[in-house]
Design a protein around this motif. Structure first.
Motif, mmCIF file in Angstrom:
data_model
loop_
_atom_site.group_PDB
_atom_site.id
_atom_site.type_symbol
_atom_site.label_atom_id
_atom_site.label_comp_id
_atom_site.label_asym_id
_atom_site.label_seq_id
_atom_site.Cartn_x
_atom_site.Cartn_y
_atom_site.Cartn_z
ATOM 1 N N UNK A 67 -4.784 -2.118 -5.583
ATOM 2 C CA UNK A 67 -4.351 -1.503 -6.843
ATOM 3 C C UNK A 67 -5.082 -2.107 -8.042
ATOM 4 N N UNK A 68 -6.359 -2.437 -7.845
ATOM 5 C CA UNK A 68 -7.170 -2.956 -8.927
ATOM 6 C C UNK A 68 -7.062 -4.447 -9.158
ATOM 7 N N UNK A 69 -6.195 -5.143 -8.400
ATOM 8 C CA UNK A 69 -6.012 -6.574 -8.550
ATOM 9 C C UNK A 69 -6.637 -7.327 -7.377
ATOM 10 N N UNK A 70 -7.310 -8.437 -7.666
ATOM 11 C CA UNK A 70 -7.968 -9.226 -6.633
ATOM 12 C C UNK A 70 -6.948 -9.759 -5.628
ATOM 13 N N UNK A 71 -7.290 -9.663 -4.335
ATOM 14 C CA UNK A 71 -6.402 -10.093 -3.246
ATOM 15 C C UNK A 71 -6.895 -11.401 -2.658
ATOM 16 N N UNK A 72 -5.981 -12.329 -2.399
ATOM 17 C CA UNK A 72 -6.331 -13.608 -1.782
ATOM 18 C C UNK A 72 -5.727 -13.747 -0.388
ATOM 19 N N UNK A 73 -4.507 -13.277 -0.209
ATOM 20 C CA UNK A 73 -3.827 -13.411 1.074
ATOM 21 C C UNK A 73 -4.472 -12.500 2.121
ATOM 22 N N UNK A 74 -4.756 -13.084 3.295
ATOM 23 C CA UNK A 74 -5.346 -12.312 4.373
ATOM 24 C C UNK A 74 -6.823 -12.030 4.203
ATOM 25 N N UNK A 75 -7.463 -12.734 3.263
ATOM 26 C CA UNK A 75 -8.879 -12.506 2.962
ATOM 27 C C UNK A 75 -9.694 -13.736 3.360
ATOM 28 N N UNK B 240 -16.913 -10.172 3.464
ATOM 29 C CA UNK B 240 -15.565 -10.619 3.127
ATOM 30 C C UNK B 240 -14.605 -9.815 4.006
ATOM 31 N N UNK B 241 -13.783 -10.537 4.776
ATOM 32 C CA UNK B 241 -12.904 -9.912 5.761
ATOM 33 C C UNK B 241 -11.498 -9.715 5.199
ATOM 34 N N UNK B 242 -10.861 -8.638 5.629
ATOM 35 C CA UNK B 242 -9.499 -8.329 5.210
ATOM 36 C C UNK B 242 -8.650 -8.065 6.443
ATOM 37 N N UNK B 243 -7.535 -8.798 6.572
ATOM 38 C CA UNK B 243 -6.615 -8.615 7.692
ATOM 39 C C UNK B 243 -5.770 -7.378 7.434
ATOM 40 N N UNK B 244 -5.937 -6.358 8.279
ATOM 41 C CA UNK B 244 -5.233 -5.085 8.082
ATOM 42 C C UNK B 244 -4.180 -4.842 9.158
ATOM 43 N N UNK B 245 -3.882 -5.860 9.955
ATOM 44 C CA UNK B 245 -3.004 -5.671 11.110
ATOM 45 C C UNK B 245 -1.598 -5.201 10.735
ATOM 46 N N UNK B 246 -1.129 -5.578 9.550
ATOM 47 C CA UNK B 246 0.237 -5.209 9.152
ATOM 48 C C UNK B 246 0.272 -4.046 8.176
ATOM 49 N N UNK B 247 -0.877 -3.412 7.938
ATOM 50 C CA UNK B 247 -0.927 -2.330 6.953
ATOM 51 C C UNK B 247 -0.295 -1.048 7.506
#
Length: 350
Positions: A240-248, A265-272
């Motif tokens: 939503x336009x805000x930088x993400x740190x958790x799961x990155x 840069x990896x993003x954990x999407x397992x719980x999405x």
């Protein structure tokens, strides 16, 4: 513009703790691996300008090569500079490193084995103000060991075991003065000679190609950028336009063979949930470049081996069912695996 030339004689311990890193515009680094095994010394180095390989040195095989056209022009214009590099590569530095490793082995009462001595030295130059800064640091067997303080013209131990070396090197005032002359006078001139011919290439910017990658359906999604230049870049995920740190997980910037760079840069999407995917995007930006590259997190854009494998297997089964006028016939057996492992070749009507 602040430009930096750093002479780095290093193995596994370089590219860390650059002085005034946030201000650097151009970096020239000599990365050299020097190690002594029994009586054999290996001394190999690479001169890297802003992450681009410029000069390669291999003292054992008497090789000194220019890796960029503009470096060749520098040496064509100044044959004495080329001879200086040859002399340092083939004679001065290998001899000096051998003597220092032998001395350290004796100091620590070490037996025959594999020993590495590394050093990182160089200078920063602020073009607009004329300010110059020098630095010189040694590492031994992969650990910080000792460094030169140019303000006090004395050596500083980086670990207790270096105290004896500090005392010995502090006593050699002539060597310390020569180091200062090189770092604050000669080194900036070396830098200017490279910038004269290579500045247009060094100051260019090249945007990357950005892809979304995923190893398997349960793996993180990797936002991968490659082919960009220079190596000063940032990359991150947003929600939503805000930088993400958790799961990155942010990867290192790595060189490509053509002088450009890549990073992921990896993003954990397992719980999405399916609805959440559209709220994420990946952002890439080169330093000093306002434009950003935004890639939406979209399942249809993801390149993945497991999907390609499934597609190939499905396509293969369909062709077998349909026939399509082709026959498969055995043409041989893999040596040593005669039970089931057969090679097949397609017959086609020609």
């Amino acid at each position: 513009m602040l430009v930096l030339i750093s002479l780095i004689l290093s193995g596994f311990w370089f590219l860390t703790n650059f002085p005034r890193l946030g201000l650097i515009k151009v970096i020239l680094s000599y990365l050299v691996l020097s190690y002594l095994c029994s009586i054999h010394l290996t001394f190999v180095g690479v001169a890297v300008v802003d992450g681009v390989e410029a000069v390669y040195c291999d003292s054992s095989n008497k090789i000194l090569e220019s890796r960029q056209d503009w470096v060749k022009k520098v040496f064509d214009n100044d044959s004495q500079l080329l001879e200086w590099y040859k002399h340092e590569c083939f004679n001065i530095q290998p001899s000096a490193f051998r003597a220092r490793i032998v001395s350290l082995k004796q100091q620590f009462n070490q037996s025959e084995g594999f020993y590495i001595l590394q050093t990182r030295s160089g200078c920063e130059w602020e073009e607009s103000t004329g300010e110059k800064f020098g630095f010189l640091k040694y590492g031994y067997n992969g650990e910080d060991f000792i460094e030169l303080d140019l303000n006090t013209l004395s050596w500083a131990s980086l670990k207790p075991e270096a105290d004896t070396t500090k005392q010995s090197w502090d006593a050699d005032r002539n060597r310390t003065k020569l180091n200062k002359v090189f770092l604050t006078d000669i080194c900036p001139e070396r830098l200017k000679s490279f910038l004269e011919f290579g500045n247009s290439s060094l100051q260019r910017t090249v945007p990357p190609s950005v892809s979304l990658l995923q190893k398997s359906s349960s793996s993180p999604v990797s936002c991968h950028a490659t082919g960009f230049y220079p190596d000063r870049a940032v990359m991150f995920w947003r929600k939503d336009g805000e930088k993400v740190h958790e799961g990155v997980e942010i990867g290192d910037i790595l060189p490509n063979d053509d002088g450009t760079f890549q990073m992921s840069v990896n993003l954990n999407v397992s719980s999405f949930t399916p609805e959440e995917w559209s709220r994420f995007d990946c952002v890439f930006q080169l330093s000093d470049v306002e434009k950003i590259i935004v890639t939406k997190l979209n399942k249809t854009l993801i390149r993945t081996n497991w999907k390609e494998k499934m597609t190939k297997e499905t396509s293969g089964r369909s062709r077998l069912r349909e026939g399509r006028g082709h026959l498969l016939r055995p043409v041989g057996l893999r040596e040593g695996r005669q039970e089931k492992d057969m090679l097949w070749k397609r017959d086609r009507d020609e």
